[in-house]
Design a protein around this motif. Structure first.
Motif, PDB file in Angstrom:
ATOM      1  N   SER A 210      37.438  52.129  47.606  1.00 38.00           N
ATOM      2  CA  SER A 210      36.665  50.905  47.834  1.00 38.00           C
ATOM      3  C   SER A 210      37.522  49.862  48.547  1.00 38.00           C
ATOM      4  N   TYR A 211      36.867  48.943  49.257  1.00 38.47           N
ATOM      5  CA  TYR A 211      37.598  47.861  49.912  1.00 38.47           C
ATOM      6  C   TYR A 211      38.378  47.053  48.886  1.00 38.47           C
ATOM      7  N   ALA A 212      37.824  46.906  47.682  1.00 35.59           N
ATOM      8  CA  ALA A 212      38.519  46.145  46.646  1.00 35.59           C
ATOM      9  C   ALA A 212      39.828  46.823  46.251  1.00 35.59           C
ATOM     10  N   ASP A 213      39.791  48.140  46.078  1.00 33.13           N
ATOM     11  CA  ASP A 213      41.013  48.872  45.728  1.00 33.13           C
ATOM     12  C   ASP A 213      42.052  48.776  46.837  1.00 33.13           C
ATOM     13  N   GLU A 214      41.602  48.849  48.088  1.00 33.68           N
ATOM     14  CA  GLU A 214      42.545  48.772  49.206  1.00 33.68           C
ATOM     15  C   GLU A 214      43.139  47.373  49.331  1.00 33.68           C
ATOM     16  N   ILE A 215      42.349  46.337  49.087  1.00 37.97           N
ATOM     17  CA  ILE A 215      42.890  44.972  49.109  1.00 37.97           C
ATOM     18  C   ILE A 215      43.920  44.796  48.004  1.00 37.97           C
ATOM     19  N   ARG A 216      43.615  45.309  46.829  1.00 41.38           N
ATOM     20  CA  ARG A 216      44.575  45.204  45.722  1.00 41.38           C
ATOM     21  C   ARG A 216      45.896  45.889  46.079  1.00 41.38           C
ATOM     22  N   ARG A 217      45.806  47.112  46.604  1.00 39.20           N
ATOM     23  CA  ARG A 217      47.003  47.906  46.869  1.00 39.20           C
ATOM     24  C   ARG A 217      47.807  47.361  48.041  1.00 39.20           C
ATOM     25  N   ARG A 218      47.116  46.894  49.071  1.00 37.53           N
ATOM     26  CA  ARG A 218      47.786  46.519  50.311  1.00 37.53           C
ATOM     27  C   ARG A 218      48.163  45.052  50.406  1.00 37.53           C
ATOM     28  N   VAL A 219      47.456  44.182  49.667  1.00 37.46           N
ATOM     29  CA  VAL A 219      47.673  42.742  49.815  1.00 37.46           C
ATOM     30  C   VAL A 219      48.009  42.078  48.477  1.00 37.46           C
ATOM     31  N   ILE A 220      47.142  42.225  47.498  1.00 37.76           N
ATOM     32  CA  ILE A 220      47.316  41.500  46.238  1.00 37.76           C
ATOM     33  C   ILE A 220      48.601  41.909  45.522  1.00 37.76           C
ATOM     34  N   GLU A 221      48.830  43.193  45.370  1.00 37.37           N
ATOM     35  CA  GLU A 221      50.014  43.643  44.634  1.00 37.37           C
ATOM     36  C   GLU A 221      51.320  43.362  45.382  1.00 37.37           C
TER      37      GLU A 221
END
Length: 380
Positions: A210-221
């Motif tokens: 999901s886009y949410a998982d990719e944002i978490r992995r690539r940006v948020i974390e």
């Protein structure tokens, strides 16, 4: 998702640096002008404001007004809030990272990744590129302009009845496809939340996540954005947080409603995110400072098209979910704005990412965001 009556369009700009005198002014004045602008927003009717600025001198935090009309509790410096269309910059960042990895090309058609999804009433995903989706030159109809959607989501009775309903990306796109396109791809510009619903769908198709998982992995974390979440269908805002308030335009009683709780799937990848001012400053500073994208992709993100919406003649351009705005003193800032029920937010930074500002109004019917930005970057 730039929602609640209008698409929030204000914050940002391209390529000029403040002169040393202008850059020093906020430090010399202790950000007094910015605090005065927050106070003025409250005097004009916003329940409360929270904001934060970061520059070479350090971090300034300011609040004004109340975070809870029932208890009178003030707004907090660490308040989390719904950021609406600021979500779009995170989504575009992921897609540009995928381009840098050679997994997509911005000149790929939408139909290449989502065959048969953008079709009907003149829409044709075979003729629309991902770049046109990201800079709003696709011509794809804006789902939030649909009258039935507006009655269900933005009108008083519709919202109060349906605030906890779940919307899927496919449903949102189908609503948009029931209308004619706004224009032929690449021939004009119009802000369309449907574009970023589709962008989220493309991320899932390319990555399998999901886009949410990719944002978490690539940006948020990587950036340690501890206050930033993609809530999906969760209806609450994590604490610390203030309440969010709305005055529905169709309400004959002109009451103020607490709209804090809602199902943000109505915004999907066009605007579901929750964050705080510290995280937004960190994100935009890292983005413009070159920490999230290679130089080529950041340059693509900053390649703007004219926007016919500048306030008071402001020079505004829209890139790939990154807006540019030249302020009255000549300083150029980059970022995005976002509105969703009861919440209006802006986050901007200078071209080098070294002077950032993020703030939030917890009401959606008043407040001059332009005045806050002018006060921070062009203090008198």
């Amino acid at each position: 998702m730039g929602v609640v009556a209008v698409v929030a369009v204000v914050s940002v700009t391209a390529g000029a640096f403040a002169s040393p005198a202008l850059a020093d002014a906020p430090h010399r004045t202790g950000h007094r002008a910015t605090q005065q602008a927050l106070d003025a927003a409250v005097a004009a009717g916003v329940p409360g404001v929270t904001g934060r600025a970061t520059d070479k001198y350090g971090t300034w935090k300011g609040t004004s007004g109340v975070g809870d009309l029932r208890t009178g509790a003030p707004r907090g410096e660490r308040d989390r809030y719904r950021v609406g269309s600021i979500t779009k910059t995170f989504v575009a960042t992921v897609l540009l990272q995928l381009e840098a990895e050679g997994r997509i090309d911005l000149d790929d058609t939408v139909d290449h990744w989502l065959p048969g999804v953008v079709t009907g009433h003149g829409h044709d995903g075979r003729k629309i590129t991902l770049r046109q989706v990201l800079n709003h030159t696709s011509g794809i109809y804006n789902v939030t302009a649909d009258k039935g959607f507006q009655q269900t989501v933005f009108a008083r009775d519709g919202f109060l009845k349906h605030r906890y309903d779940t919307w899927t990306p496919d449903e949102l796109v189908r609503i948009a496809m029931s209308h004619k396109p706004d224009f032929a791809p690449g021939t004009s510009w119009n802000y369309s939340n449907t574009n970023y619903v589709l962008a989220g769908m493309v991320i899932q198709k390319v990555t399998g996540h999901s886009y949410a998982d990719e944002i978490r992995r690539r940006v948020i974390e990587p950036l340690h954005l501890r206050a930033t979440t993609l809530p999906g269908t969760s209806t609450t805002v994590p604490r610390p947080a203030s309440r969010a308030y709305s005055k529905f335009p169709d309400d004959p009683d002109k009451k103020t409603y607490d709209v804090t709780e809602l199902n943000p799937s109505l915004a999907s990848s066009a605007g579901e995110m929750i964050s705080d001012s510290a995280d937004l400053n960190r994100f935009y500073s890292a983005l413009l400072g070159g920490r999230l994208l290679p130089a080529a992709q950041l340059a693509e993100m900053k390649t703007t098209v004219p926007v016919p919406l500048g306030e008071d003649g402001a020079e505004v351009g829209y890139g790939l979910a990154l807006m540019s705005q030249k302020l009255s003193c000549g300083t150029v800032v980059w970022g995005h704005s976002g509105g969703i029920h009861g919440s209006s937010s802006d986050a901007v930074t200078t071209s080098d990412g070294r002077h950032s500002l993020a703030f939030n109004f917890n009401g959606d019917w008043s407040g001059d965001s332009q005045a806050v930005m002018e006060a921070e970057y062009c203090p008198k």
